[in-house]
Design a protein around this motif. Structure first.
Motif, PDB file in Angstrom:
ATOM      1  N   GLU A 180      -9.697   8.115  -1.082  1.00 19.07           N
ATOM      2  CA  GLU A 180      -8.987   8.588  -2.315  1.00 19.07           C
ATOM      3  C   GLU A 180      -7.814   7.364  -2.943  1.00 19.07           C
ATOM      4  O   GLU A 180      -7.748   7.307  -3.991  1.00 19.07           O
ATOM      5  CB  GLU A 180      -7.898   9.855  -1.724  1.00 19.07           C
ATOM      6  CG  GLU A 180      -7.142  10.487  -2.759  1.00 19.07           C
ATOM      7  CD  GLU A 180      -6.488  11.630  -2.179  1.00 19.07           C
ATOM      8  OE1 GLU A 180      -5.587  12.473  -2.940  1.00 19.07           O
ATOM      9  OE2 GLU A 180      -6.300  11.557  -0.899  1.00 19.07           O
ATOM     10  N   MET A 181      -7.207   6.582  -1.895  1.00 14.10           N
ATOM     11  CA  MET A 181      -6.488   5.585  -2.325  1.00 14.10           C
ATOM     12  C   MET A 181      -7.263   4.514  -2.971  1.00 14.10           C
ATOM     13  O   MET A 181      -6.792   3.881  -4.138  1.00 14.10           O
ATOM     14  CB  MET A 181      -5.775   4.985  -0.903  1.00 14.10           C
ATOM     15  CG  MET A 181      -4.834   3.685  -1.315  1.00 14.10           C
ATOM     16  SD  MET A 181      -5.604   2.182  -0.841  1.00 14.10           S
ATOM     17  CE  MET A 181      -4.136   1.448  -1.519  1.00 14.10           C
TER      18      MET A 181
ATOM     19  N   LYS B  30       1.438   7.137  -6.710  1.00 20.41           N
ATOM     20  CA  LYS B  30       0.303   7.830  -7.048  1.00 20.41           C
ATOM     21  C   LYS B  30       0.444   9.186  -6.518  1.00 20.41           C
ATOM     22  O   LYS B  30      -0.622   9.875  -6.342  1.00 20.41           O
ATOM     23  CB  LYS B  30      -1.004   7.315  -6.616  1.00 20.41           C
ATOM     24  CG  LYS B  30      -1.289   6.137  -7.610  1.00 20.41           C
ATOM     25  CD  LYS B  30      -1.335   6.336  -9.262  1.00 20.41           C
ATOM     26  CE  LYS B  30      -1.702   5.220 -10.013  1.00 20.41           C
ATOM     27  NZ  LYS B  30      -1.815   5.620 -11.585  1.00 20.41           N
TER      28      LYS B  30
ATOM     29  N   ILE C 273      -6.204   2.734   4.231  1.00 23.78           N
ATOM     30  CA  ILE C 273      -6.862   2.546   2.974  1.00 23.78           C
ATOM     31  C   ILE C 273      -8.107   3.541   3.003  1.00 23.78           C
ATOM     32  O   ILE C 273      -9.285   3.308   3.586  1.00 23.78           O
ATOM     33  CB  ILE C 273      -7.405   1.164   3.097  1.00 23.78           C
ATOM     34  CG1 ILE C 273      -6.372   0.000   3.156  1.00 23.78           C
ATOM     35  CG2 ILE C 273      -8.261   0.873   1.730  1.00 23.78           C
ATOM     36  CD1 ILE C 273      -6.896  -1.428   3.215  1.00 23.78           C
ATOM     37  N   SER C 274      -7.492   4.823   2.521  1.00 23.78           N
ATOM     38  CA  SER C 274      -8.444   5.924   2.292  1.00 23.78           C
ATOM     39  C   SER C 274      -9.255   5.799   1.299  1.00 23.78           C
ATOM     40  O   SER C 274      -8.900   5.030   0.211  1.00 23.78           O
ATOM     41  CB  SER C 274      -7.619   7.454   2.343  1.00 23.78           C
ATOM     42  OG  SER C 274      -6.985   7.364   1.253  1.00 23.78           O
TER      43      SER C 274
ATOM     44  N   LEU D 211       0.227  10.059  -3.301  1.00 25.45           N
ATOM     45  CA  LEU D 211      -0.982   9.951  -2.284  1.00 25.45           C
ATOM     46  C   LEU D 211      -0.489  10.319  -0.751  1.00 25.45           C
ATOM     47  O   LEU D 211       0.933   9.856  -0.614  1.00 25.45           O
ATOM     48  CB  LEU D 211      -1.715   8.747  -2.347  1.00 25.45           C
ATOM     49  CG  LEU D 211      -2.659   8.574  -3.532  1.00 25.45           C
ATOM     50  CD1 LEU D 211      -3.182   7.279  -3.536  1.00 25.45           C
ATOM     51  CD2 LEU D 211      -3.741   9.645  -3.831  1.00 25.45           C
TER      52      LEU D 211
ATOM     53  N   LEU E 229      -6.655   3.385  -6.772  1.00 28.80           N
ATOM     54  CA  LEU E 229      -6.372   1.831  -6.959  1.00 28.80           C
ATOM     55  C   LEU E 229      -7.223   1.177  -7.901  1.00 28.80           C
ATOM     56  O   LEU E 229      -6.867   0.500  -8.909  1.00 28.80           O
ATOM     57  CB  LEU E 229      -6.307   1.076  -5.453  1.00 28.80           C
ATOM     58  CG  LEU E 229      -6.162  -0.393  -5.684  1.00 28.80           C
ATOM     59  CD1 LEU E 229      -4.581  -0.745  -6.499  1.00 28.80           C
ATOM     60  CD2 LEU E 229      -6.183  -1.091  -4.324  1.00 28.80           C
TER      61      LEU E 229
ATOM     62  N   SER F  65       0.839   9.648   2.571  1.00 21.32           N
ATOM     63  CA  SER F  65       1.597   8.389   3.262  1.00 21.32           C
ATOM     64  C   SER F  65       0.874   8.297   4.808  1.00 21.32           C
ATOM     65  O   SER F  65       0.812   7.090   5.298  1.00 21.32           O
ATOM     66  CB  SER F  65       3.089   8.251   3.273  1.00 21.32           C
ATOM     67  OG  SER F  65       3.519   9.356   3.973  1.00 21.32           O
TER      68      SER F  65
ATOM     69  N   ILE G 289       0.782  -1.336  -0.128  1.00 22.12           N
ATOM     70  CA  ILE G 289       0.096   0.062  -0.066  1.00 22.12           C
ATOM     71  C   ILE G 289       0.855   1.233  -0.289  1.00 22.12           C
ATOM     72  O   ILE G 289       0.564   2.337  -0.722  1.00 22.12           O
ATOM     73  CB  ILE G 289      -1.093   0.099   1.397  1.00 22.12           C
ATOM     74  CG1 ILE G 289      -2.067  -0.950   1.120  1.00 22.12           C
ATOM     75  CG2 ILE G 289      -1.584   1.382   1.165  1.00 22.12           C
ATOM     76  CD1 ILE G 289      -2.860  -1.390   2.293  1.00 22.12           C
ATOM     77  N   SER G 290       1.847   1.206   0.729  1.00 24.22           N
ATOM     78  CA  SER G 290       2.809   2.241   0.840  1.00 24.22           C
ATOM     79  C   SER G 290       3.508   2.664  -0.509  1.00 24.22           C
ATOM     80  O   SER G 290       3.504   3.781  -1.096  1.00 24.22           O
ATOM     81  CB  SER G 290       4.047   2.353   2.075  1.00 24.22           C
ATOM     82  OG  SER G 290       3.428   1.857   3.149  1.00 24.22           O
TER      83      SER G 290
ATOM     84  N   LYS H 167       0.906   4.297  -2.887  1.00 24.39           N
ATOM     85  CA  LYS H 167       0.816   5.516  -2.541  1.00 24.39           C
ATOM     86  C   LYS H 167       1.814   6.344  -3.012  1.00 24.39           C
ATOM     87  O   LYS H 167       1.499   7.630  -3.542  1.00 24.39           O
ATOM     88  CB  LYS H 167       0.617   5.904  -1.040  1.00 24.39           C
ATOM     89  CG  LYS H 167      -0.621   5.503  -0.492  1.00 24.39           C
ATOM     90  CD  LYS H 167      -0.845   5.641   1.027  1.00 24.39           C
ATOM     91  CE  LYS H 167      -2.123   4.893   1.567  1.00 24.39           C
ATOM     92  NZ  LYS H 167      -2.265   5.226   3.215  1.00 24.39           N
TER      93      LYS H 167
END
Length: 407
Positions: free
Chosen positions: A266-267, A254, A263-264, A256, A271, A258, A247-248, A251
């Protein structure tokens, strides 16, 4: 068959006119009423036995919900309460709830189990198999026959002859072949014999339909990240070290933030777009057979802001010749807290309990390929649980059916 029927008639002589079709125990249902301190056994929708019981006392309440018999022992000693004897024990949860012989004073007196009179405990033990449903409710509930297009039906074992118009034959002698349209089922052409099922494949399906939770969301994230080249580990729904690292990495790719929620929204949006996928629907369908997982797949729930409630649907009988399954429904009262409603996005309106949950069945959409698979595997005793409550913590990864707690 005779032994089973004779046993039931010995318990309830007034039911002498009943027939007992479920020789293997797959259609047995046991319903416990905490309000009445009573237990009723149904087979194919018919009452075959009743008894008084004693459920949990204040501070040691017996949970309500939908359970299955996980284990049977003629004699067992409690691992929690000083090795207290539990003869004719039928386990409902691995955390300590069971049916067993004990003192039954006509009021709640146990530490959470359902106590049965000594003679009846032994009789009930002989009538059941692992996997039999046990429903524990505050009120007195009973199965009701329900018909709805949503409910699965077995794949028929016959083919009707074609509706082709009759054609004149040029032959003047010898036999003439005709295409016929006749409602007489004696003229139906049987399909080839189906493959013989193994004992495990003959076990009834346990189907759970509920709202997707965090675990399903994390599993989706793991799958998409791996598809994109990030090693998120096995898509098991648990955000371990490998998943967090993936996930990091996504992010950073993209640009995004950190920090903050792992898991937002936006994320997730980024995805799904990167993976070329549409967000999954609101529901999830799970299937187990013989206490083992068979399938897990998203399904659509229309009007997700409305409560589903908790309902159990069971195949009481199947007529394979006509391709018809008889379904029975039990509705259970299930009060959701304000916090749960907010978390699930359910409107804060009063709970409505229907006898058969017909309006709930109208709201669930299952892909055709999944319906076909279930139709092919349908047996007597197959059940569907529909609930807002998700997969209960009492439902172990292996070794249980789906356990649904309503309190």
């Amino acid at each position: 068959m005779f032994g089973r029927a004779a046993l039931a008639l010995a318990i309830l002589p007034s039911l002498a006119g009943f027939s007992f079709a479920a020789e293997d125990g797959r259609t047995i249902q046991i319903i416990v009423s905490r309000a009445k301190q009573s237990l009723t056994v149904y087979d194919d929708g018919k009452i075959i036995a009743t008894s008084k019981v004693s459920t949990g006392k204040p501070g040691h309440d017996t949970p309500t919900g939908i359970f299955s018999i996980l284990e049977k022992r003629k004699y067992h000693e409690s691992n929690i309460y000083s090795n207290a004897p539990m003869p004719w024990m039928q386990r409902l949860t691995w955390s300590g709830i069971a049916l067993h012989e004990g003192k039954v004073p006509s009021y709640p007196a146990s530490h959470g189990c359902v106590r049965l009179p000594s003679g009846f405990a032994k009789t009930l033990f002989s009538m059941t198999e692992r996997g039999a449903h046990v429903i524990i409710a505050d009120e007195d509930v009973a199965p009701v026959v329900v018909r709805h297009p949503f409910l699965f039906q077995p794949t028929t074992d016959v083919q009707i002859l074609s509706d082709v118009p009759l054609r004149p034959s040029k032959k003047t002698t010898g036999p003439v072949e005709l295409a016929m349209n006749n409602p007489d089922r004696s003229l139906l052409v049987p399909k080839p014999e189906p493959l013989v099922r193994t004992p495990e494949e003959s076990q009834p399906l346990r189907i759970l339909i509920t709202r997707r939770g965090d675990r399903e969301l994390v599993a989706d994230v793991q799958t998409m990240l791996t598809e994109l080249g990030f090693d998120a580990g096995v898509p098991d729904g648990f955000a371990g070290e490998m998943t967090r690292s993936a996930i990091s990495g996504f992010k950073r790719w993209k640009n995004l933030p950190s920090k903050g929620t792992l898991i937002s929204k936006e994320m997730l949006a980024a995805l799904y777009a990167a993976a070329g996928r549409e967000p999954a629907p609101q529901g999830q369908l799970y299937i187990r057979q013989g206490f083992k997982e068979v399938l897990s797949t998203p399904v659509a729930i229309r009007d997700p802001e409305r409560e589903l409630g908790t309902y159990l649907y069971t195949v009481a009988d199947i007529d394979p010749k006509n391709g018809q399954a008889v379904w029975q429904a039990i509705g259970l009262r299930n009060e959701l807290s304000d916090g749960t409603r907010k978390r699930l996005g359910i409107a804060p309106e009063a709970s409505v309990l229907e006898a058969t949950g017909q309006s709930v069945l109208d709201r669930i959409e299952i892909p055709t390929r999944i319906r076909t698979k279930i139709n092919d595997m349908l047996t007597e005793g197959t059940s569907i649980t529909i609930t807002d409550n998700g997969v209960s913590p009492e439902t172990a990864p292996q070794g249980t059916d789906f356990i649904t707690l309503t309190r």
